[in-house]
Scaffold this active site. Sequence first.
Site, PDB file in Angstrom:
ATOM      1  N   CYS A 257       0.762  -1.281   0.092  1.00 40.08           N
ATOM      2  CA  CYS A 257      -0.008  -0.059  -0.001  1.00 40.08           C
ATOM      3  C   CYS A 257       1.100   1.088   0.022  1.00 40.08           C
ATOM      4  CB  CYS A 257      -0.686  -0.074   1.206  1.00 40.08           C
ATOM      5  SG  CYS A 257      -1.997   1.510   1.281  1.00 40.08           S
TER       6      CYS A 257
ATOM      7  N   CYS B 187      -0.657   3.864  -6.765  1.00 44.31           N
ATOM      8  CA  CYS B 187      -1.733   3.049  -5.643  1.00 44.31           C
ATOM      9  C   CYS B 187      -1.824   1.879  -6.031  1.00 44.31           C
ATOM     10  CB  CYS B 187      -2.838   4.087  -5.516  1.00 44.31           C
ATOM     11  SG  CYS B 187      -4.360   3.145  -4.640  1.00 44.31           S
TER      12      CYS B 187
HETATM   13  N1  DGL Z   1      -3.721   0.323  -2.248  1.00 42.17           N
HETATM   14  C1  DGL Z   1      -3.692   1.547  -1.450  1.00 42.17           C
HETATM   15  C2  DGL Z   1      -2.375   2.452  -1.928  1.00 42.17           C
HETATM   16  O1  DGL Z   1      -1.379   1.934  -2.647  1.00 42.17           O
HETATM   17  C3  DGL Z   1      -4.704   2.626  -1.249  1.00 42.17           C
HETATM   18  C4  DGL Z   1      -4.804   3.390  -0.345  1.00 42.17           C
HETATM   19  C5  DGL Z   1      -6.374   3.703   0.228  1.00 42.17           C
HETATM   20  O2  DGL Z   1      -7.011   2.876   0.708  1.00 42.17           O
HETATM   21  O3  DGL Z   1      -6.691   5.029  -0.095  1.00 42.17           O
HETATM   22  O4  DGL Z   1      -2.321   3.680  -1.566  1.00 42.17           O
END
Ligand code: DGL
EC number: 5.1.1.3
Length: 296
Positions: free
Chosen positions: A89, A199
């Site tokens: 993440c 993301c």
């Molecule tokens: N997959 C997460 C990232 O890479 C998402 C973050 C979120 O939940 O806003 O930032």
Amino acid sequence: MRPNPFAPIPVNLPASSSAAPIGIFDSGLGGLSVLRAVRALLPAERLVYVADSRYAPYGQRDDDFIADRTLAICEWLVAQGAKALVVACNTATAQSIALVRERLSIPLIGVEPGIKPAALVSKSRVAGVLATQVTLRSARFQALVERHATDLRVLCQPGHGLVEAVERCDIGSAELLALLRTYVEPMLDAGADTLVLGCTHYPFLDTAIRSIVGERMTLVDTSVAIARQLERVLDQHGLRASGEPAGAGADDIRFCSTSDGAHLHELAAALLGLDANVERVVIPSRRTRELETNAA
Ligand code: DGL
């Protein structure tokens, strides 16, 4: 003086063995894009995946909340016997990985937007970055841009609404395409030839993005690079699983969700072709205990 909830506490970790699983965590389903790359590169590894979908998206949470959840989930994965952790993440990495490193002495891999590869491939010297607001405003991201993109114009665009869409398994509706258009068309107009997917949820949107930008942009997704980094770190620590692939099925991957897991099951089927048996897990933390108490 109030006690600092994040003060380093020595955690006694059991000696890890190469047969132990790797823990992978994301605020929700996005980390599956990293899991897919890890599984392709390191088929002998057992994996435990946690989607904190009950509390996603993290991009709209305050810094303390993200740190609280990141630590709690990493500690939970260690308690499940993980030999190494991947914080899959960008938002949690940008905000909290330094804290986790202080707290847990376990091989730890984070993820960050692919600014460096973008700087290598962009010919127009203009690149767009789609990421959460938390990632884009973090000191870690600013340092990344300063380090690798001195001669690159970087157009930062918070991807409001995109994590929510992927969390409900929407990767191609008309509304989603319209939203994506508002993010990427101004980048094209400004001359960008490269788009960083900053993301881990966004690689699920590559077909949708491609339908808008065609061949005018190179999409930068770092999941394969993360898997390679994990491989290097496992080798450095003598922790790489040896022998036969763990197996082709879902049995060698434990899928856990703090939500009901239905969407995790759906996306694992679509992305990985796995009929995943998703465990619902409760991973309490200081901030979620506060939320539950206030809701009661
Ligand atoms: N997959 C997460 C990232 O890479 C998402 C973050 C979120 O939940 O806003 O930032």
